[in-house]
Design a protein around this motif. Sequence first.
Motif, mmCIF file in Angstrom:
data_model
loop_
_atom_site.group_PDB
_atom_site.id
_atom_site.type_symbol
_atom_site.label_atom_id
_atom_site.label_comp_id
_atom_site.label_asym_id
_atom_site.label_seq_id
_atom_site.Cartn_x
_atom_site.Cartn_y
_atom_site.Cartn_z
ATOM 1 N N VAL A 75 57.168 57.942 40.225
ATOM 2 C CA VAL A 75 57.088 58.010 38.761
ATOM 3 C C VAL A 75 58.108 57.052 38.156
ATOM 4 O O VAL A 75 59.268 57.017 38.573
ATOM 5 C CB VAL A 75 57.343 59.449 38.264
ATOM 6 C CG1 VAL A 75 57.498 59.494 36.749
ATOM 7 C CG2 VAL A 75 56.217 60.364 38.722
ATOM 8 N N PRO A 112 54.067 61.129 33.624
ATOM 9 C CA PRO A 112 55.358 61.802 33.819
ATOM 10 C C PRO A 112 55.500 62.510 35.151
ATOM 11 O O PRO A 112 56.594 62.949 35.501
ATOM 12 C CB PRO A 112 55.396 62.800 32.665
ATOM 13 C CG PRO A 112 53.962 63.119 32.406
ATOM 14 C CD PRO A 112 53.209 61.846 32.661
ATOM 15 N N GLN A 113 54.404 62.650 35.896
ATOM 16 C CA GLN A 113 54.488 63.333 37.185
ATOM 17 C C GLN A 113 53.313 62.897 38.053
ATOM 18 O O GLN A 113 52.281 62.423 37.550
ATOM 19 C CB GLN A 113 54.449 64.857 37.006
ATOM 20 C CG GLN A 113 53.167 65.380 36.398
ATOM 21 C CD GLN A 113 53.162 66.868 36.189
ATOM 22 O OE1 GLN A 113 52.780 67.352 35.136
ATOM 23 N NE2 GLN A 113 53.587 67.622 37.180
ATOM 24 N N PRO A 122 58.148 60.151 25.721
ATOM 25 C CA PRO A 122 57.769 60.305 27.127
ATOM 26 C C PRO A 122 56.290 59.999 27.335
ATOM 27 O O PRO A 122 55.476 60.129 26.412
ATOM 28 C CB PRO A 122 58.070 61.775 27.439
ATOM 29 C CG PRO A 122 58.495 62.409 26.178
ATOM 30 C CD PRO A 122 58.559 61.391 25.092
ATOM 31 N N ALA A 123 55.972 59.609 28.548
ATOM 32 C CA ALA A 123 54.561 59.400 28.893
ATOM 33 C C ALA A 123 53.797 60.713 28.709
ATOM 34 O O ALA A 123 54.306 61.793 28.987
ATOM 35 C CB ALA A 123 54.443 58.921 30.330
ATOM 36 N N ARG A 124 52.565 60.614 28.226
ATOM 37 C CA ARG A 124 51.742 61.800 28.005
ATOM 38 C C ARG A 124 51.362 62.443 29.339
ATOM 39 O O ARG A 124 51.086 61.765 30.321
ATOM 40 C CB ARG A 124 50.470 61.432 27.235
ATOM 41 C CG ARG A 124 50.714 60.970 25.810
ATOM 42 C CD ARG A 124 49.433 60.420 25.203
ATOM 43 N NE ARG A 124 49.539 60.107 23.797
ATOM 44 C CZ ARG A 124 49.919 58.911 23.320
ATOM 45 N NH1 ARG A 124 50.259 57.936 24.164
ATOM 46 N NH2 ARG A 124 49.968 58.690 22.019
ATOM 47 N N SER A 125 51.324 63.761 29.333
ATOM 48 C CA SER A 125 50.950 64.511 30.528
ATOM 49 C C SER A 125 49.432 64.538 30.685
ATOM 50 O O SER A 125 48.675 64.282 29.732
ATOM 51 C CB SER A 125 51.461 65.947 30.430
ATOM 52 O OG SER A 125 50.776 66.636 29.378
ATOM 53 N N ASP A 181 59.840 55.578 34.368
ATOM 54 C CA ASP A 181 60.094 56.030 32.996
ATOM 55 C C ASP A 181 59.881 54.898 31.993
ATOM 56 O O ASP A 181 60.427 54.928 30.893
ATOM 57 C CB ASP A 181 61.515 56.577 32.882
ATOM 58 C CG ASP A 181 61.678 57.547 31.705
ATOM 59 O OD1 ASP A 181 60.679 58.221 31.355
ATOM 60 O OD2 ASP A 181 62.773 57.623 31.144
ATOM 61 N N ASP A 204 49.039 55.351 26.524
ATOM 62 C CA ASP A 204 50.407 54.894 26.778
ATOM 63 C C ASP A 204 50.414 53.431 27.214
ATOM 64 O O ASP A 204 51.294 52.659 26.818
ATOM 65 C CB ASP A 204 51.075 55.769 27.834
ATOM 66 C CG ASP A 204 51.427 57.149 27.310
ATOM 67 O OD1 ASP A 204 51.692 57.274 26.099
ATOM 68 O OD2 ASP A 204 51.429 58.107 28.104
ATOM 69 N N ARG A 218 58.614 55.704 28.296
ATOM 70 C CA ARG A 218 59.652 56.209 27.401
ATOM 71 C C ARG A 218 60.604 55.084 26.979
ATOM 72 O O ARG A 218 60.973 54.976 25.809
ATOM 73 C CB ARG A 218 60.455 57.309 28.079
ATOM 74 C CG ARG A 218 61.514 57.950 27.154
ATOM 75 C CD ARG A 218 62.571 58.688 27.970
ATOM 76 N NE ARG A 218 62.008 59.759 28.763
ATOM 77 C CZ ARG A 218 61.900 61.020 28.355
ATOM 78 N NH1 ARG A 218 62.318 61.350 27.139
ATOM 79 N NH2 ARG A 218 61.398 61.934 29.148
#
Length: 293
Positions: A253, A192-193, A264-267, A255, A168, A258
Amino acid sequence: MVLVTGATGTVGGEVVRALPAGLRVRVMTRDPAKAAGVFPGAETVAGDYTDPPSLAGALHGVRTAFLVTARVDGGDDAAFVAAAVKAGVRRVVKLSAAAVLDPGADDLLTRRQRANEDLLRGCGLQWTLLRPRAFMSNSLSWAAPVRRERTVRALYGTSPNACVDPRDIAEVAVRALTEDGHAGRAYTLTGPQALTAAGQTRELGRLLGIPLRFQELTPDQARAALSGRYPPPVVEALLASAERQRAGAKAHVEDTVRTLTGHPARSFRTWARDHLEAFTPPPDEPGPHPQTP
């Protein structure tokens, strides 16, 4: 032409792979043999921040450059920026760190990043700053003990960090290198978290199909482990960074991924699934075997 430094490292290599086909790309490395054949289609040149003639050659004809530096006690950024100005480079995209925004961060590594950001902002070139949180790929340091012992060892295992997938970061870097509208901007990049080391351990165990044990290190144990890889000033900076993480300074976090890339950002689960082979023992070695994600 785009020049990428640090291409044999974590983010630089992802930047080279993410650049559009057909774009002229040059890779600067201290050891061209290490990069030979790794990046087909890219020109590989020898370059060293301490060698001005090599920098001049690497930057000749370059329009935009991706800058990664790592030495704490060197003037690598200053040397590169001076050579870039002289070579007529238009824009430099610099890999920095999210910690520069934290007023409580006064460790050696963060002070260096702040000074390098100031240097770039005042050089007269167009600039873009990328400020990621910790890389998800840092967990690759757990691969050997996971394979051998089904164990992860880390300091402050319940402290959260909004770590980010290097892919990312690279996608954002490519946009800053190839698109207009990013000059004079600084982007904080997170996943994302916010995750803890203990939580990452559980996720790896689920993907591998076996329970993994998390063992929390004491500060002294962590210092001893880090001392085998880094000089004392860097060790103390990393321990200070871990203390800030324990206090919650790295849980926020953003965004940005995105916003800039459209996805979205990869988990961490996605990153771990794509790198699960590193944590899986070969067939002739006892240990866990991955489940089908």
